[in-house]
Design a protein around this motif. Structure first.
Motif, mmCIF file in Angstrom:
data_model
loop_
_atom_site.group_PDB
_atom_site.id
_atom_site.type_symbol
_atom_site.label_atom_id
_atom_site.label_comp_id
_atom_site.label_asym_id
_atom_site.label_seq_id
_atom_site.Cartn_x
_atom_site.Cartn_y
_atom_site.Cartn_z
ATOM 1 N N GLY A 179 -47.571 17.406 23.578
ATOM 2 C CA GLY A 179 -46.396 18.271 23.584
ATOM 3 C C GLY A 179 -45.211 17.620 22.890
ATOM 4 O O GLY A 179 -44.510 18.246 22.085
ATOM 5 N N MET A 180 -44.965 16.339 23.175
ATOM 6 C CA MET A 180 -43.869 15.624 22.526
ATOM 7 C C MET A 180 -44.128 15.468 21.036
ATOM 8 O O MET A 180 -43.201 15.528 20.219
ATOM 9 N N THR A 181 -45.394 15.283 20.664
ATOM 10 C CA THR A 181 -45.733 15.139 19.246
ATOM 11 C C THR A 181 -45.474 16.435 18.487
ATOM 12 O O THR A 181 -44.884 16.424 17.396
ATOM 13 N N THR A 182 -45.902 17.563 19.050
ATOM 14 C CA THR A 182 -45.664 18.839 18.362
ATOM 15 C C THR A 182 -44.173 19.164 18.306
ATOM 16 O O THR A 182 -43.707 19.779 17.343
ATOM 17 N N ALA A 183 -43.419 18.742 19.323
ATOM 18 C CA ALA A 183 -41.972 18.956 19.287
ATOM 19 C C ALA A 183 -41.334 18.187 18.138
ATOM 20 O O ALA A 183 -40.433 18.683 17.456
ATOM 21 N N THR A 184 -41.801 16.967 17.914
ATOM 22 C CA THR A 184 -41.283 16.155 16.807
ATOM 23 C C THR A 184 -41.685 16.747 15.458
ATOM 24 O O THR A 184 -40.858 16.834 14.537
ATOM 25 N N ILE A 185 -42.931 17.170 15.348
ATOM 26 C CA ILE A 185 -43.396 17.819 14.107
ATOM 27 C C ILE A 185 -42.560 19.066 13.841
ATOM 28 O O ILE A 185 -42.086 19.298 12.723
ATOM 29 N N GLY A 186 -42.367 19.876 14.871
ATOM 30 C CA GLY A 186 -41.597 21.099 14.710
ATOM 31 C C GLY A 186 -40.168 20.845 14.281
ATOM 32 O O GLY A 186 -39.610 21.570 13.449
ATOM 33 N N VAL A 341 -49.806 23.514 10.811
ATOM 34 C CA VAL A 341 -49.726 24.197 9.517
ATOM 35 C C VAL A 341 -49.809 25.705 9.706
ATOM 36 O O VAL A 341 -49.012 26.467 9.125
ATOM 37 N N LEU A 342 -50.749 26.166 10.510
ATOM 38 C CA LEU A 342 -50.904 27.606 10.742
ATOM 39 C C LEU A 342 -49.658 28.196 11.392
ATOM 40 O O LEU A 342 -49.208 29.288 11.017
ATOM 41 N N THR A 343 -49.084 27.485 12.348
ATOM 42 C CA THR A 343 -47.884 27.977 13.026
ATOM 43 C C THR A 343 -46.699 28.030 12.076
ATOM 44 O O THR A 343 -45.918 28.990 12.084
ATOM 45 N N THR A 344 -46.546 27.000 11.251
ATOM 46 C CA THR A 344 -45.446 26.979 10.281
ATOM 47 C C THR A 344 -45.559 28.147 9.309
ATOM 48 O O THR A 344 -44.568 28.840 9.018
ATOM 49 N N ILE A 345 -46.760 28.397 8.808
ATOM 50 C CA ILE A 345 -46.979 29.529 7.898
ATOM 51 C C ILE A 345 -46.643 30.840 8.590
ATOM 52 O O ILE A 345 -45.997 31.728 8.014
ATOM 53 N N CYS A 346 -47.041 30.964 9.849
ATOM 54 C CA CYS A 346 -46.777 32.182 10.607
ATOM 55 C C CYS A 346 -45.278 32.429 10.761
ATOM 56 O O CYS A 346 -44.796 33.549 10.576
#
Length: 462
Positions: A179-186, A341-346
């Motif tokens: 969760g913390m990793t995806t928050a940082t990526i986001g 990547v899929l979420t960013t594209i969305c």
């Protein structure tokens, strides 16, 4: 390890040491943030830098900060998030009258926000169910971590960390680190992707205000002399009580109300492992309502609550990132890459191909603030909006603010975000993915039926 630092046996003294370590990291990171041009121009927050410094000094890298300290620091986010959520409704009075256009666009943004949040559950859950679980043995709850990190942010990820680790609740410790990793990526996607979108929109004449490409430029970051902005207002004489202490007391009441609600639900429904932090938000709403109903609303200062919440959030982020288990992140690198990547594209697709048709004015400016929020946090959304609309000439900021009371408590870090991992554990990632896909399609149909302008054009200036 640090031989000169002895870990106190007393729990309170130990907690003071852990907070002191976080404070040291935060001060060092702040100086780096102010002095290093890349971080300054990229708007990377000091708390994020401090977290990565702590991670580098921790047991998975240089091993300067011992595991005993890191392990205990990891328990802070789950407690501090209660303060953050308790303040969400505190200090708000009745709003102003609004014109029809603003109401229309706020309603459209509310539906768009819910739809975007549902898609951040739907896509990762379906991909997890179809690919990651059968082929790689990934826990189905992985389908929830993208929305927790992207739409929820570091605060939500930190709050959920304790729930993922709790054997009585979700019993999936890996989820805390992911969760913390995806928050940082986001957050990084929000900053750099948002600037790229703004420059693309400028070239296509989609922007309503700016006409020249922008970069991650510099803003005033140190306020001197008489230019210091007002951080909070004193609402009660210091002869009675310190104003911040009073506001902290109100937050404490909100948390206690949240604890009572959790206890009642646990006893009534025999549910174990319920997270506290979403219910502290409800406690904050209750105490806020009571204060204004009794004519005591003037005692509550919204800015004071924001400063207390902000301090808790900064400490939370440093502690949460510093305690990420790097081997776990490396083990999930492929699912993280694919779903991010899929979420960013969305998010990009929904901003660029839906916003022009649902907003009456300033479609790109309203879309870019939502891009920042859906990938990073509200602060990133406002940073991008300030870049696209430097003098706040559009009503985009107000439109977003009006949509949040019916979205933030539920999606993007609220009750729905908290409930989804439990739902996945109960019925499976595929089923949850299909449910949220269905909800997203219904919401899109509402936008098409009630808000769609088929004659809208993307170009906003000549």
């Amino acid at each position: 390890m640090i031989p000169v630092v002895k870990i106190p046996s007393n729990a309170t003294a130990a907690m003071l040491l852990y907070v002191s370590v976080i404070g040291l990291l935060l001060v060092i990171a702040t100086i780096i943030r102010l002095k290093v041009s890349f971080f300054r121009k990229a708007f990377i927050p000091a708390s994020l830098i401090a977290g990565f410094i702590g991670l580098a000094l921790g047991p998975y890298a240089l091993n300067i900060i011992p595991q005993t300290i890191v392990g205990s620091m990891g328990t802070l986010p789950g407690q501090l998030i209660c303060i953050v959520f308790a303040t969400m409704f505190l200090g708000y009075s009745h709003g102003e009258k609004l014109d029809k256009g603003t109401v229309h666009d706020s309603a459209a943004m509310l539906i768009w926000t819910w739809m975007g949040g549902c898609l951040q559950f739907a896509i990762p859950c379906l991909v997890t169910a179809v690919l990651f679980t059968p082929l790689m043995g990934v826990n189905p709850m992985f389908g929830s971590v993208i929305e927790i990190g992207f739409d929820g942010g570091h605060g939500t990820a930190g709050g959920m960390a304790g729930i993922f680790r709790d054997a009585a609740a979700l019993n999936w410790p890996d989820g805390a680190d992911l969760g913390m990793t995806t928050a940082t990526i986001g957050l990084l996607v929000g900053i750099f992707g948002g600037i790229a979108l703004i420059n693309y929109a400028v070239r296509k004449k989609y922007t309503a205000v700016i006409t020249e490409p922008v970069s991650l430029g510099e803003v005033v970051e140190v306020f001197k002399g008489n230019n210091k902005p007002v951080a909070a207002y004193v609402t009660i004489s210091k002869d009675v009580v310190d104003s911040f202490a009073f506001h902290f007391g109100v937050i404490g009441i909100a948390i206690l109300i949240g604890k009572i609600i959790v206890s009642l639900i646990t006893q009534a429904l025999h549910m174990k492992g319920l997270p506290l932090f979403p219910f502290t938000m409800l406690g904050g709403w209750i105490i806020n309502y009571i204060f204004y109903k009794l004519g005591l609303g003037d005692l509550l200062d919204r800015k004071s609550f924001e400063k207390i919440s902000g301090m808790a959030l900064e400490i939370l982020i440093v502690a949460a990132i510093s305690t990420i288990k790097i081997p776990i992140v490396l083990a999930y690198w492929l699912p993280l890459l694919v779903t991010s990547v899929l979420t960013t594209i969305c998010v990009i697709m929904t901003v660029m191909y839906i916003c022009p048709y649902i907003y009456k004015t300033a479609w790109f400016e309203k879309g870019i603030i939502q891009f920042g929020v859906k990938t990073g946090v509200a602060a990133i959304g406002y940073m991008l909006l300030r870049t696209a609309d430097p003098d706040w000439e559009t009503d985009s900021g107000k439109t977003y603010a009006l949509s949040t009371p019916l979205s933030s408590p539920f999606i993007g870090g609220g009750l729905v975000t908290t409930a989804v991992p439990y739902l996945i554990k109960g019925i499976g990632a595929m089923e949850v993915g299909l449910i949220f896909t269905g909800i997203a399609l219904v919401l899109f149909a509402v936008l098409r039926f009630f808000f769609w302008d088929k004659n809208a054009v993307k170009v906003q200036r000549s």
